[in-house]
Design a protein around this motif. Structure first.
Motif, PDB file in Angstrom:
ATOM      1  N   ASN A  85       0.846  -1.191   0.000  1.00 23.65           N
ATOM      2  CA  ASN A  85       0.000   0.000   0.000  1.00 23.65           C
ATOM      3  C   ASN A  85       0.883   1.242   0.000  1.00 23.65           C
ATOM      4  O   ASN A  85       1.719   1.433   0.893  1.00 23.65           O
ATOM      5  CB  ASN A  85      -0.883  -0.029   1.250  1.00 23.65           C
ATOM      6  N   THR A  86       0.718   2.104  -0.996  1.00 29.65           N
ATOM      7  CA  THR A  86       1.571   3.294  -1.096  1.00 29.65           C
ATOM      8  C   THR A  86       1.290   4.299   0.006  1.00 29.65           C
ATOM      9  O   THR A  86       2.058   5.252   0.185  1.00 29.65           O
ATOM     10  CB  THR A  86       1.388   3.983  -2.457  1.00 29.65           C
ATOM     11  N   ARG A  87       0.198   4.111   0.751  1.00 31.00           N
ATOM     12  CA  ARG A  87      -0.105   5.009   1.872  1.00 31.00           C
ATOM     13  C   ARG A  87       0.532   4.531   3.168  1.00 31.00           C
ATOM     14  O   ARG A  87       0.478   5.222   4.181  1.00 31.00           O
ATOM     15  CB  ARG A  87      -1.615   5.139   2.077  1.00 31.00           C
ATOM     16  N   THR A  89       3.091   3.708   6.152  1.00 30.28           N
ATOM     17  CA  THR A  89       4.300   4.311   6.700  1.00 30.28           C
ATOM     18  C   THR A  89       5.462   3.361   6.422  1.00 30.28           C
ATOM     19  O   THR A  89       5.271   2.200   6.033  1.00 30.28           O
ATOM     20  CB  THR A  89       4.174   4.528   8.216  1.00 30.28           C
ATOM     21  N   LEU A 112       3.874  11.448  -4.241  1.00 30.94           N
ATOM     22  CA  LEU A 112       3.187  12.201  -3.189  1.00 30.94           C
ATOM     23  C   LEU A 112       4.167  12.803  -2.190  1.00 30.94           C
ATOM     24  O   LEU A 112       3.910  12.835  -0.981  1.00 30.94           O
ATOM     25  CB  LEU A 112       2.161  11.308  -2.469  1.00 30.94           C
ATOM     26  N   ARG A 114       7.094  11.773  -1.218  1.00 31.57           N
ATOM     27  CA  ARG A 114       7.828  10.851  -0.341  1.00 31.57           C
ATOM     28  C   ARG A 114       8.800  10.003  -1.151  1.00 31.57           C
ATOM     29  O   ARG A 114       8.506   9.602  -2.262  1.00 31.57           O
ATOM     30  CB  ARG A 114       6.863   9.926   0.407  1.00 31.57           C
ATOM     31  N   ARG A 116      10.076   6.585  -0.744  1.00 28.38           N
ATOM     32  CA  ARG A 116       9.819   5.389   0.050  1.00 28.38           C
ATOM     33  C   ARG A 116      11.057   4.513   0.230  1.00 28.38           C
ATOM     34  O   ARG A 116      11.199   3.835   1.248  1.00 28.38           O
ATOM     35  CB  ARG A 116       8.656   4.595  -0.564  1.00 28.38           C
ATOM     36  N   VAL A 225      -3.127   9.203  -9.257  1.00 22.23           N
ATOM     37  CA  VAL A 225      -3.715   9.849  -8.070  1.00 22.23           C
ATOM     38  C   VAL A 225      -5.143  10.249  -8.404  1.00 22.23           C
ATOM     39  O   VAL A 225      -5.395  10.855  -9.454  1.00 22.23           O
ATOM     40  CB  VAL A 225      -2.909  11.101  -7.656  1.00 22.23           C
ATOM     41  N   ARG A 443      -0.920  10.354  12.379  1.00 22.29           N
ATOM     42  CA  ARG A 443      -0.354  10.509  11.046  1.00 22.29           C
ATOM     43  C   ARG A 443       1.060   9.950  10.974  1.00 22.29           C
ATOM     44  O   ARG A 443       1.509   9.492   9.920  1.00 22.29           O
ATOM     45  CB  ARG A 443      -0.390  11.984  10.638  1.00 22.29           C
ATOM     46  N   ALA A 447      -1.165   4.694   8.096  1.00 28.47           N
ATOM     47  CA  ALA A 447      -1.415   5.242   6.767  1.00 28.47           C
ATOM     48  C   ALA A 447      -2.471   6.338   6.831  1.00 28.47           C
ATOM     49  O   ALA A 447      -3.353   6.333   7.699  1.00 28.47           O
ATOM     50  CB  ALA A 447      -1.881   4.125   5.826  1.00 28.47           C
ATOM     51  N   ASN A 448      -2.406   7.246   5.880  1.00 36.00           N
ATOM     52  CA  ASN A 448      -3.254   8.441   5.911  1.00 36.00           C
ATOM     53  C   ASN A 448      -4.741   8.113   5.993  1.00 36.00           C
ATOM     54  O   ASN A 448      -5.491   8.770   6.713  1.00 36.00           O
ATOM     55  CB  ASN A 448      -2.976   9.300   4.680  1.00 36.00           C
ATOM     56  N   TYR A 449      -5.189   7.074   5.250  1.00 35.12           N
ATOM     57  CA  TYR A 449      -6.617   6.782   5.261  1.00 35.12           C
ATOM     58  C   TYR A 449      -7.099   6.231   6.600  1.00 35.12           C
ATOM     59  O   TYR A 449      -8.299   6.201   6.871  1.00 35.12           O
ATOM     60  CB  TYR A 449      -6.987   5.813   4.122  1.00 35.12           C
TER      61      TYR A 449
END
Length: 479
Positions: A85-87, A89, A112, A114, A116, A225, A443, A447-449
């Motif tokens: 998942n790209t979201r 951490t 986004l 970052r 990674r 996105v 945060r 992950a953001n979601y």
């Protein structure tokens, strides 16, 4: 004969569809023959890097042509795909890489805002073979590795109610079978141009997206996105005919002229009002809703001739060889040839999820009407869906417990016009904390979601006589 492995599907598509457009991503335009060439090149890179049949290959990148080629290339080399998942951490990514024992990583270093790979390097856990997306100039090719239909094709990690993710394993024949069933329900074929907004790391984006196109000859158009304006632009520019997405996309598309090329809309993740379904059918033609989960991908689906009421109120009827029944508790149970093989290195969780009779216990509550159409009514385990992603409150509550001053918390999902549902955290504190304190803390850990969008401070959480937090009462108070 239909292909029974991913590599066989790549070869069959090249032979069958040839110079027909396979993939359109900005200036990158690949035919199905081109796609096979690129897949064979990436497979050569993996083989040269030591990847052998059964080795795991992790991918952390947005929806671009690189993801498609890398994923299919990993399969062509005999590898097992592990989407990240790209979201996530860095810690969440590292955990999946470590537990899957990934031998290779394909990663986008700039997405986004970052890097990674740099983040992973800081926490450790970077595999020996790393391939970054960018300008690829590979030229060597290899033949497909020997892989059988029942060999594992992918491991998709999905959070559990305890907060620890579980890797759902699927075989090649299963991944292709659910893709074929989805394509059949939507009547997808070579004349279609399929815009994929759903992330490729999600089972829908990969299996009901990439693999559907591979089997049918449809042209795949990825969107990295989600942005409504960009979606509209792509629909117009690329004459998109197939578009899965949340209801908010269609509300926007319906508000303005254009987008007349669309003929199939597939939606879910949030309720679809009857009036919206009616407008969508009138404007776009076919509108479908579906129900699935990582452990089964797509289990039920509406059919093209279903009414707006059926599309609005149900998730369709069984597909892909699934049986559906409702347990005495109201829980939805699924059985069929495409239920996951099991959870990676977790026999206890597998046994808990799939009973002795082969029924997958979904954790969702629903009803079946006399036509066999399924309606989702609740979730047994408090999971909610934010922007199409499952969020398990227990994981967020564990993160909150690490914030100094928080004595206890309870997280629920609440309606949101844009994302379907978002998190609301009820927090009890031993010292003053602000909403910003809570959100910024989360945060950094999840992950953001998964980050709560709302925070409510309470003197105490409501509990029953046995001490269990009464989340239903919290939901009622919100309503």
């Amino acid at each position: 004969m239909a292909p029974e492995t991913i590599a066989a599907a790549v070869d069959a598509a090249a032979d069958r569809f040839g110079d027909h457009a396979a993939l359109v991503d900005g200036e990158v335009r690949l035919s199905y023959r081109d796609l096979r060439t690129w897949v064979r090149r990436l497979a050569a890179v993996f083989v040269a890097g030591g990847i052998r049949p059964g080795d795991r290959v992790a991918i952390c990148a947005p929806n671009t042509w690189h993801w498609v080629v890398a994923a299919l290339g990993a399969s062509y080399a005999g590898g097992v795909l592990v989407p990240l998942n790209t979201r996530f951490t860095a810690a969440e990514m590292q955990d999946v890489i470590e537990r899957s024992e990934a031998a290779a990583l394909v990663v986008a270093t700039d997405f986004l805002g970052r890097n990674r790979l740099a983040e992973l390097s800081e926490v450790g856990g970077v595999p020996e073979l790393v391939l970054t997306t960018g300008d690829w100039t590979f030229t060597d090719e290899v033949d497909a590795a020997p892989v059988r239909p029942d060999d594992i094709s992918d491991i998709l990690f999905t959070s559990g109610t305890t907060g620890r993710s579980k890797g759902a394993m699927s075989a090649h024949r299963q991944a292709l079978a659910v893709a074929a069933a989805w394509a059949d329900c939507g009547n997808v074929g070579p004349d279609d141009r399929y815009l994929i907004i759903n992330p490729f790391f999600h089972s829908f984006g990969y299996k009901a997206g990439i693999l559907v196109c591979l089997l049918t000859g449809a042209t795949l158009v990825p969107q990295a996105v989600f942005d409504v304006a960009r979606t509209r632009e792509l629909v117009e520019q690329e004459r998109i005919t197939v578009l899965p997405g949340p209801p908010t996309i269609y509300q926007s598309l319906l508000s303005e002229p254009g987008c007349d090329s669309l003929r199939l809309a597939v939606t879910g993740a949030a309720p679809v009002p009857v009036t919206l379904a009616e407008r969508m059918q009138k404007r776009f033609g076919t509108v479908l809703t579906a129900y699935g989960l990582t452990e089964a991908v797509v289990a039920t689906m509406c059919r093209p001739d279903d009414s707006a009421e059926t599309v609005s109120h149900t998730s369709g009827r069984a597909t892909a060889g699934f049986e559906v029944k409702i347990a005495d508790t109201g829980e939805i149970l699924l059985r069929g040839p495409n239920v996951m093989v099991g959870y990676l290195n977790d026999a206890a969780a597998t046994e808990e999820a799939i009973d002795a009779d082969g029924w997958l216990h979904t954790g969702d509550v629903g009803t079946l009407d006399d036509r066999g159409y399924l309606t989702i009514t609740d979730r047994l385990k408090d999971m909610y869906v934010c922007g199409g992603f499952n969020v398990y409150p227990a994981e967020v509550e564990q993160a909150l417990a690490r914030l100094d001053g928080v004595t206890e918390s309870a997280v629920i999902g609440v309606p949101d016009d844009r994302l379907g549902e978002v998190g609301l955290a009820f927090v009890v504190t031993a010292k003053p904390l602000s909403t910003e304190d809570v959100i910024e803390h989360c945060r950094a850990l999840v992950a953001n979601y998964k980050v709560p969008r709302h925070v409510a401070f309470l003197a105490a959480l409501p509990r029953n006589a046995s001490g269990k937090v009464l989340k239903r009462q919290l939901r009622e108070e919100v309503r």
